[in-house]
Design a protein around this motif. Structure first.
Motif, PDB file in Angstrom:
ATOM      1  N   HIS A   1      -2.567   1.770 -10.001  1.00  0.00           N
ATOM      2  CA  HIS A   1      -3.548   2.846  -9.693  1.00  0.00           C
ATOM      3  C   HIS A   1      -3.865   3.673 -10.571  1.00  0.00           C
ATOM      4  O   HIS A   1      -3.018   4.593 -10.798  1.00  0.00           O
TER       5      HIS A   1
ATOM      6  N   GLU B   1       0.849  -1.317  -0.007  1.00  0.00           N
ATOM      7  CA  GLU B   1       0.166  -0.128   0.068  1.00  0.00           C
ATOM      8  C   GLU B   1       0.885   1.288   0.009  1.00  0.00           C
ATOM      9  O   GLU B   1       0.674   2.154  -0.591  1.00  0.00           O
ATOM     10  N   LYS B   2       2.014   1.447   0.790  1.00  0.00           N
ATOM     11  CA  LYS B   2       2.858   2.392   0.829  1.00  0.00           C
ATOM     12  C   LYS B   2       4.003   2.419   0.124  1.00  0.00           C
ATOM     13  O   LYS B   2       4.836   3.586  -0.255  1.00  0.00           O
TER      14      LYS B   2
ATOM     15  N   ASP C   1       6.900   5.008  -9.618  1.00  0.00           N
ATOM     16  CA  ASP C   1       6.465   5.290 -11.091  1.00  0.00           C
ATOM     17  C   ASP C   1       7.034   4.352 -11.939  1.00  0.00           C
ATOM     18  O   ASP C   1       7.653   3.099 -11.461  1.00  0.00           O
TER      19      ASP C   1
ATOM     20  N   GLU D   1       4.911   3.076  -3.257  1.00  0.00           N
ATOM     21  CA  GLU D   1       4.280   3.566  -4.226  1.00  0.00           C
ATOM     22  C   GLU D   1       5.383   4.304  -5.325  1.00  0.00           C
ATOM     23  O   GLU D   1       6.142   4.733  -4.848  1.00  0.00           O
TER      24      GLU D   1
ATOM     25  N   THR E   1      -6.131   6.237 -10.795  1.00  0.00           N
ATOM     26  CA  THR E   1      -6.456   7.650 -10.407  1.00  0.00           C
ATOM     27  C   THR E   1      -4.904   8.377 -10.221  1.00  0.00           C
ATOM     28  O   THR E   1      -4.918   9.347 -10.483  1.00  0.00           O
ATOM     29  N   THR E   2      -4.055   7.543  -9.753  1.00  0.00           N
ATOM     30  CA  THR E   2      -2.624   8.328  -9.371  1.00  0.00           C
ATOM     31  C   THR E   2      -1.654   8.004 -10.505  1.00  0.00           C
ATOM     32  O   THR E   2      -0.636   8.852 -10.510  1.00  0.00           O
ATOM     33  N   GLY E   3      -1.713   6.962 -11.211  1.00  0.00           N
ATOM     34  CA  GLY E   3      -0.883   6.818 -12.204  1.00  0.00           C
ATOM     35  C   GLY E   3       0.461   5.838 -11.570  1.00  0.00           C
ATOM     36  O   GLY E   3       1.585   6.185 -12.358  1.00  0.00           O
ATOM     37  N   LYS E   4       0.191   5.701 -10.380  1.00  0.00           N
ATOM     38  CA  LYS E   4       1.405   4.830  -9.623  1.00  0.00           C
ATOM     39  C   LYS E   4       1.195   3.495  -9.566  1.00  0.00           C
ATOM     40  O   LYS E   4       0.055   2.846  -9.741  1.00  0.00           O
ATOM     41  N   TYR E   5       2.322   2.824  -9.447  1.00  0.00           N
ATOM     42  CA  TYR E   5       2.395   1.375  -9.324  1.00  0.00           C
ATOM     43  C   TYR E   5       2.515   1.069  -7.777  1.00  0.00           C
ATOM     44  O   TYR E   5       3.384   1.886  -7.052  1.00  0.00           O
ATOM     45  N   HIS E   6       1.934   0.098  -7.293  1.00  0.00           N
ATOM     46  CA  HIS E   6       2.249  -0.360  -5.844  1.00  0.00           C
ATOM     47  C   HIS E   6       2.908  -1.726  -5.934  1.00  0.00           C
ATOM     48  O   HIS E   6       2.127  -2.685  -6.667  1.00  0.00           O
TER      49      HIS E   6
END
Length: 251
Positions: free
Chosen positions: A192, A167-168, A172, A170, A194-199
């Motif tokens: 994700h 979850e934390k 690019d 995150e 909505t944020t354009g980020k990978y977790h």
């Protein structure tokens, strides 16, 4: 001294220090990331005493997010224990087949791996941040131990300690591509929109590396503590001035 202890077959003692507001610098154990070296040395002395060892029984490395490992011998006892300059250089994993030596690794979000092979008489500690994971430091050390040190995969007991949760963690696309290139981390990556980020779940990726080395899944446990979310955690991602936990193990 707040410590999370583990019961790892083949180790005399193993554990992970926790953040503690009642201790100097909240129980920071790292000379390379501290406000006052004297506070760190006091914490190290308290830790050693609490587990029945002396400060000079510990061996520390100068971690550089490498895939380098070092076989520790009795001659290395005390390296980095009181003076940063004497730590084993450019190394992110330590192992030994000698008793009475406490192997130590610093963490503040990165994945700690504590391993023991009772049959071969070997213990080790690995520091696997995301760079260490994509460089496959855990895979490389396990390969070495199996091929060069007579360890059978089925005899390993492994604890993957507290780290930054998926979850934390995150990132690019550049970091994602490094994990994707491994060829086996995809189940532990989510995007994700909505944020354009990978977790990314770094702990699960490291567990997969252990399994690919032949370690039975049942012999590997993951500590669920997230160093970012837990009040017991030091998180570099949350605070660039954070202290460091110590993962430790002794044959």
């Amino acid at each position: 001294m707040k410590i999370k202890r583990y019961d790892i077959k083949g180790s005399a003692i193993s554990g992970f220090t926790l953040k503690d507001s009642s201790a100097p610098e909240e129980n920071n154990l790292a000379l390379h990331a501290c406000l006052n070296p004297a506070s760190v040395l006091k914490n190290r002395k308290t830790l050693a005493s609490s587990i029945g060892y002396s400060t000079d029984d510990f061996v520390y490395a100068n971690q550089t997010h490498s895939a380098n490992f070092h076989k520790v011998t009795r001659a290395n006892r005390g390296r980095g224990a009181t003076v940063l300059a004497t730590a084993i250089p450019d190394t992110d994993a330590l192992y030994t087949n000698e008793r009475g030596i406490v192997l130590a690794g610093f963490m503040a979000d990165c994945v700690p791996v504590l391993l023991s092979n009772e049959h071969a008489g070997i213990v080790g500690v690995i520091h696997s941040g995301w760079q260490g994971t994509v460089k496959e430091i855990t895979s490389q050390l396990l390969k070495h131990l199996i091929e060069q040190e007579g360890c059978r995969p089925e005899d390993f007991q492994i604890v993957i300690g507290p780290a930054l949760s998926q979850e934390k963690f995150e990132v690019d696309r550049d970091v994602y591509e490094n994990f994707h290139a491994l060829g086996y981390a995809e189940p532990w990556i989510s995007f994700h929109a909505t944020t354009g980020k990978y977790h990314i779940d770094n702990q699960r990726t490291v567990k997969t590396q252990c399994e690919l080395a032949g370690i039975p899944s049942a012999n590997i446990s993951i500590d669920p503590i997230c160093t970012f979310q837990s009040e017991d955690g030091f998180s570099y991602r949350q605070d660039k001035k954070a202290g460091r936990h110590l993962a430790f193990i002794c044959l």
